[in-house]
Design a protein around this motif. Structure first.
Motif, PDB file in Angstrom:
ATOM      1  N   SER A  43       3.940  -1.592   0.956  1.00  0.00           N
ATOM      2  CA  SER A  43       2.677  -2.322   0.850  1.00  0.00           C
ATOM      3  C   SER A  43       2.439  -2.897  -0.541  1.00  0.00           C
ATOM      4  N   ILE A  44       3.216  -2.482  -1.539  1.00  0.00           N
ATOM      5  CA  ILE A  44       3.051  -3.023  -2.890  1.00  0.00           C
ATOM      6  C   ILE A  44       4.298  -3.794  -3.324  1.00  0.00           C
ATOM      7  N   LYS A  45       5.057  -4.283  -2.330  1.00  0.00           N
ATOM      8  CA  LYS A  45       6.249  -5.064  -2.630  1.00  0.00           C
ATOM      9  C   LYS A  45       6.021  -6.520  -2.271  1.00  0.00           C
ATOM     10  N   SER A  46       7.073  -7.321  -2.385  1.00  0.00           N
ATOM     11  CA  SER A  46       7.011  -8.743  -2.039  1.00  0.00           C
ATOM     12  C   SER A  46       8.332  -9.131  -1.386  1.00  0.00           C
ATOM     13  N   GLY A  47       8.568 -10.431  -1.240  1.00  0.00           N
ATOM     14  CA  GLY A  47       9.763 -10.876  -0.557  1.00  0.00           C
ATOM     15  C   GLY A  47      11.051 -10.450  -1.227  1.00  0.00           C
ATOM     16  N   VAL A  48      11.042 -10.261  -2.535  1.00  0.00           N
ATOM     17  CA  VAL A  48      12.258  -9.897  -3.256  1.00  0.00           C
ATOM     18  C   VAL A  48      12.746  -8.509  -2.881  1.00  0.00           C
ATOM     19  N   ASP A  49      11.844  -7.546  -2.762  1.00  0.00           N
ATOM     20  CA  ASP A  49      12.249  -6.157  -2.573  1.00  0.00           C
ATOM     21  C   ASP A  49      11.702  -5.531  -1.303  1.00  0.00           C
ATOM     22  N   VAL A  50      11.220  -6.348  -0.352  1.00  0.00           N
ATOM     23  CA  VAL A  50      10.622  -5.790   0.853  1.00  0.00           C
ATOM     24  C   VAL A  50      11.630  -5.008   1.692  1.00  0.00           C
ATOM     25  N   ASN A  51      12.895  -5.349   1.606  1.00  0.00           N
ATOM     26  CA  ASN A  51      13.930  -4.654   2.389  1.00  0.00           C
ATOM     27  C   ASN A  51      14.593  -3.521   1.613  1.00  0.00           C
ATOM     28  N   ASP A  52      14.045  -3.212   0.445  1.00  0.00           N
ATOM     29  CA  ASP A  52      14.546  -2.085  -0.346  1.00  0.00           C
ATOM     30  C   ASP A  52      13.691  -0.860  -0.020  1.00  0.00           C
ATOM     31  N   TYR A  53      14.181  -0.034   0.901  1.00  0.00           N
ATOM     32  CA  TYR A  53      13.382   1.078   1.431  1.00  0.00           C
ATOM     33  C   TYR A  53      13.462   2.290   0.499  1.00  0.00           C
ATOM     34  N   THR A  54      12.786   2.173  -0.621  1.00  0.00           N
ATOM     35  CA  THR A  54      12.700   3.275  -1.573  1.00  0.00           C
ATOM     36  C   THR A  54      11.241   3.689  -1.718  1.00  0.00           C
ATOM     37  N   VAL A  55      11.052   4.981  -1.990  1.00  0.00           N
ATOM     38  CA  VAL A  55       9.685   5.504  -2.127  1.00  0.00           C
ATOM     39  C   VAL A  55       9.035   4.969  -3.397  1.00  0.00           C
ATOM     40  N   VAL A  56       9.809   4.832  -4.462  1.00  0.00           N
ATOM     41  CA  VAL A  56       9.302   4.291  -5.731  1.00  0.00           C
ATOM     42  C   VAL A  56       9.927   2.916  -5.937  1.00  0.00           C
ATOM     43  N   PRO A  57       9.148   1.826  -5.871  1.00  0.00           N
ATOM     44  CA  PRO A  57       9.704   0.481  -6.052  1.00  0.00           C
ATOM     45  C   PRO A  57      10.427   0.347  -7.385  1.00  0.00           C
ATOM     46  N   ALA A  58      11.512  -0.400  -7.390  1.00  0.00           N
ATOM     47  CA  ALA A  58      12.346  -0.529  -8.591  1.00  0.00           C
ATOM     48  C   ALA A  58      11.588  -1.166  -9.744  1.00  0.00           C
ATOM     49  N   TYR A  59      10.637  -2.056  -9.455  1.00  0.00           N
ATOM     50  CA  TYR A  59       9.956  -2.758 -10.555  1.00  0.00           C
ATOM     51  C   TYR A  59       9.027  -1.832 -11.342  1.00  0.00           C
ATOM     52  N   PHE A  60       8.819  -0.613 -10.878  1.00  0.00           N
ATOM     53  CA  PHE A  60       8.036   0.356 -11.641  1.00  0.00           C
ATOM     54  C   PHE A  60       8.745   0.753 -12.932  1.00  0.00           C
ATOM     55  N   HIS A  61      10.077   0.760 -12.908  1.00  0.00           N
ATOM     56  CA  HIS A  61      10.835   1.252 -14.054  1.00  0.00           C
ATOM     57  C   HIS A  61      11.945   0.299 -14.493  1.00  0.00           C
ATOM     58  N   ASN A  62      12.128  -0.814 -13.801  1.00  0.00           N
ATOM     59  CA  ASN A  62      13.239  -1.716 -14.095  1.00  0.00           C
ATOM     60  C   ASN A  62      12.689  -3.102 -14.424  1.00  0.00           C
ATOM     61  N   ASP A  63      12.885  -3.568 -15.658  1.00  0.00           N
ATOM     62  CA  ASP A  63      12.384  -4.885 -16.069  1.00  0.00           C
ATOM     63  C   ASP A  63      13.092  -6.012 -15.338  1.00  0.00           C
ATOM     64  N   GLY A  64      14.350  -5.804 -14.973  1.00  0.00           N
ATOM     65  CA  GLY A  64      15.071  -6.833 -14.234  1.00  0.00           C
ATOM     66  C   GLY A  64      14.466  -7.070 -12.857  1.00  0.00           C
ATOM     67  N   ALA A  65      14.118  -5.986 -12.187  1.00  0.00           N
ATOM     68  CA  ALA A  65      13.468  -6.113 -10.877  1.00  0.00           C
ATOM     69  C   ALA A  65      12.088  -6.753 -11.024  1.00  0.00           C
ATOM     70  N   LEU A  66      11.374  -6.402 -12.089  1.00  0.00           N
ATOM     71  CA  LEU A  66      10.048  -6.991 -12.325  1.00  0.00           C
ATOM     72  C   LEU A  66      10.167  -8.485 -12.600  1.00  0.00           C
ATOM     73  N   PHE A  67      11.206  -8.889 -13.335  1.00  0.00           N
ATOM     74  CA  PHE A  67      11.421 -10.307 -13.614  1.00  0.00           C
ATOM     75  C   PHE A  67      11.694 -11.084 -12.328  1.00  0.00           C
ATOM     76  N   ALA A  68      12.495 -10.514 -11.429  1.00  0.00           N
ATOM     77  CA  ALA A  68      12.789 -11.185 -10.162  1.00  0.00           C
ATOM     78  C   ALA A  68      11.518 -11.397  -9.351  1.00  0.00           C
ATOM     79  N   LYS A  69      10.656 -10.407  -9.312  1.00  0.00           N
ATOM     80  CA  LYS A  69       9.399 -10.540  -8.576  1.00  0.00           C
ATOM     81  C   LYS A  69       8.487 -11.568  -9.234  1.00  0.00           C
ATOM     82  N   TYR A  70       8.469 -11.567 -10.557  1.00  0.00           N
ATOM     83  CA  TYR A  70       7.639 -12.536 -11.278  1.00  0.00           C
ATOM     84  C   TYR A  70       8.101 -13.959 -11.000  1.00  0.00           C
ATOM     85  N   ALA A  71       9.417 -14.180 -11.031  1.00  0.00           N
ATOM     86  CA  ALA A  71       9.949 -15.516 -10.750  1.00  0.00           C
ATOM     87  C   ALA A  71       9.636 -15.932  -9.318  1.00  0.00           C
ATOM     88  N   GLU A  72       9.749 -15.000  -8.383  1.00  0.00           N
ATOM     89  CA  GLU A  72       9.457 -15.307  -6.980  1.00  0.00           C
ATOM     90  C   GLU A  72       8.014 -15.768  -6.808  1.00  0.00           C
TER      91      GLU A  72
END
Length: 625
Positions: A43-72
């Motif tokens: 519920s706190i993801k977007s199109g970039v990581d919606v299919n990444d079925y992890t309990v803790v979204p990667a963008y919480f701790h990974n700047d690269g994942a956060l950058f991908a979401k920001y660009a999207e």
């Protein structure tokens, strides 16, 4: 009686049994909690990581994942635009990676600062709004635009409709005017909506505006229209060593290389948007001659079409503003493509303006290379730092960006619920009415069956239990037809009346009432109490736990009902929250749907948390009576 006796509890066999029970219960809890955590994470993801079925979204701790979401989000999920601006070749949004993982160097910081300063003072015609809508995903731009319009029209949607000539029922239905800044002939029209949209764009922060680039257009033209996607063919023709088409930039004037000159001229005449070119006075005599020949030297015909009053073609000058429609636009397009001297044409796109400012600031290519850590041989080789600037912005604002991703889906769902019809009000009225009727009708019926020894009481119970054997869908159509005959469709009565009595609730209540001490009623009869008094003074106070269970069941049934509510109340003004959320999930992306489900679960969860002691007493006590 306890399932595990006190005697012998410390034996190894009993310890193994207890450990097994705890293990089974733990596994059961995990199988319930884990899917819930996955739903919360989605519920706190977007199109970039919606299919990444992890309990803790990667963008919480990974700047690269956060950058991908920001660009999207910034570029509305437009992977082609992202590739054009970043000079990349990402296959899909999930493939977006930052330009680097290490911190920015001082040289990179310098070019980013110069780029940001340049963008801040660049005129609006070179910019386009970011964070636009991508399908049905939440859009920061639309939210800001609708807030702007709400303030502009003091919340009066009719005033907006009258001025814009639209038929919106609320501000959440208003969309931004359609812009096509990279189309050759597009110009903003003079409609009230477009004028106010431009005012809104001018009020946006710099991060909400991106530069409209012509270099990507030129690279795409060379790739698709001239060299069949082969950079080797281009290098052979140019005598160059470009690595990719995105390394090629559109120079402000004709290049020296003959082949480059031919491509430059063809692109300028056929593709370059009119907004980003200037025509010098050298072309004025040619323009006069062109119009004279086009209209067969008939100045009257020209005046009729152009709504002017010239006496001869010699009085005509180059237009101060590019025509936006009709014959004047067709004439201008034909003049640019066929007649204008190519030496009179100059590209004034944002990238060339940036290069021009940088060469003026540093004075020489050597100074630029020293400041930026580059090795360019010409100022035309300087590439605007789109990707590095976005990465720098992500690193500097990671907390704010991360928080926006955490809340954006929930904000969209809550706004959707609050702004659509009377969803919240209808749901509150429906749930309260159902709880009230369940706590009146069912207890009275169960009390009568419990207090009076009726010869047919078991037949009544059998009938009540028989109603539980059929799914609710079986009764929907008969209920609908009956309510239609009674003219109750699209009313609260249509929602409440069919579910006033519950066979399961009556059966459960009768069993509980039967377990109450008979002596209390005998003493009350001796004191002269009537049946209503005994029900109110004796039965009701002792039955609070079971009443809580019945109320919770009534609430969950009413709150979660959408199919029957939609069937009997087809007027959107009477829809409950579940009906609106059902409509939302039809078109909403998965992550918004998960946020909607989470929001929908909150009321039930809160009620259980605050009333769990009473509810558990209602469930456990009858088994010990």
């Amino acid at each position: 009686m306890a399932l595990i006796p006190t005697v012998g509890r410390k034996t190894w066999s009993m310890r193994v049994l207890i450990a097994g029970l705890y293990l089974v219960l733990t596994l059961g809890a995990v199988t319930m909690v884990y899917p819930f955590l996955i739903m919360l994470a989605t519920s706190i993801k977007s199109g970039v990581d919606v299919n990444d079925y992890t309990v803790v979204p990667a963008y919480f701790h990974n700047d690269g994942a956060l950058f991908a979401k920001y660009a999207e989000i910034k570029y509305a999920g437009n992977i082609d635009l992202i590739n054009d601006l970043y000079g990349a070749n990402f296959a899909k949004l999930e493939s977006i990676t930052p330009p680097q993982t290490k911190p920015l160097t001082s040289a990179q910081t310098a070019i980013v600062c110069d780029w940001n300063d340049f963008c801040a003072k660049l005129p609006l015609k070179y910019k386009q709004a970011n964070y636009g809508p991508s399908g049905t995903a939440p859009s920061q731009l639309l939210d800001a635009y609708r807030a702007f319009l709400t303030k502009r029209f003091n919340g009066n949607i009719e005033s907006l409709n009258k001025l814009y000539l639209e038929e919106n029922t609320s501000f959440d239905q208003v969309f931004a005017p359609f812009e096509r800044p990279t189309n050759r002939e597009w110009q903003p029209d003079n409609s009230p909506k477009m004028r106010e949209w431009l005012k809104f764009e001018a009020s946006l922060p710099n991060d909400y505006l991106t530069i409209i680039g012509c270099d990507p257009l030129f690279a795409l033209y060379l790739k698709n229209d001239k060299y069949d996607g082969s950079i080797d063919k281009l290098n052979t023709a140019y005598g160059s060593n470009y690595r990719a088409f995105t390394d090629i930039h559109f120079a402000p004037t004709l290049p020296a290389n003959p082949k480059q000159r031919a491509d430059w001229e063809e692109f300028a005449r056929k593709v370059l948007p009119f907004r980003y070119m200037s025509i010098s006075a050298e072309a004025t005599p040619v323009f006069k001659k062109y119009l004279s020949n086009r209209y067969s030297k008939n100045i009257s015909e020209f005046n009729r079409i152009y709504s002017t009053s010239y006496t001869s073609f010699d009085q005509i000058d180059l237009p101060a503003r590019i025509p936006s429609e009709g014959t004047p636009l067709i004439d201008w397009m034909d003049f640019i493509s066929k007649a204008v001297p190519i030496t009179a044409m100059r590209a004034e796109n944002a990238e060339n303006l940036f290069r021009q400012e940088i060469i003026l600031k540093y004075g020489s290519l050597a100074a630029i290379n020293n400041a930026y850590g580059t090795n360019i041989a010409s100022i035309n080789d300087l590439t605007p730092p789109y990707a590095i600037a976005d990465y720098a912005h992500t690193l500097q604002n990671r907390t704010a960006i991360r928080n926006s991703f955490i809340t954006r889906n929930y904000s969209a769902v809550i706004s959707y619920i609050l702004l659509h019809g009377r969803a919240v009000f209808n749901t509150i009225v429906f749930c309260l009415a159902v709880i009230l009727t369940h706590l009146i009708v069912n207890p009275l019926c169960a009390y009568a069956l419990s207090r009076y020894n009726l010869s047919y009481s078991y037949k009544v119970l059998l009938f009540l239990l028989a109603t539980m054997a059929f799914p609710a869908e079986v009764a929907m159509i008969p209920n609908f037809l009956l309510l239609k005959q009674l003219n109750m469709l699209n009313t609260y009565w249509a929602l409440i009346l069919p579910g006033m009595a519950s066979g399961f609730a009556i059966f459960l209540l009768k069993g509980f009432f039967d377990s109450l001490p008979k002596e209390l009623y005998e003493a009350a009869i001796i004191d002269g109490a009537s049946e209503p008094v005994m029900f109110w003074k004796i039965t009701a106070p002792l039955s609070k736990p079971i009443f809580a269970v019945i109320a919770l069941q009534a609430f969950t049934a009413a709150y979660g009902s959408f199919m029957f509510a939609f069937l009997v109340c087809q007027d959107p003004k009477m829809w409950t929250m579940m009906v609106w959320l059902y409509e939302l999930q039809i078109t909403a992306p998965k992550y918004v749907t998960m946020a909607a489900l989470t929001v929908a679960a909150i009321p039930t969860l809160l009620i259980f948390i605050f009333a769990q002691k009473i509810i558990m007493r209602g469930i456990i006590l009858p088994s010990f009576k």
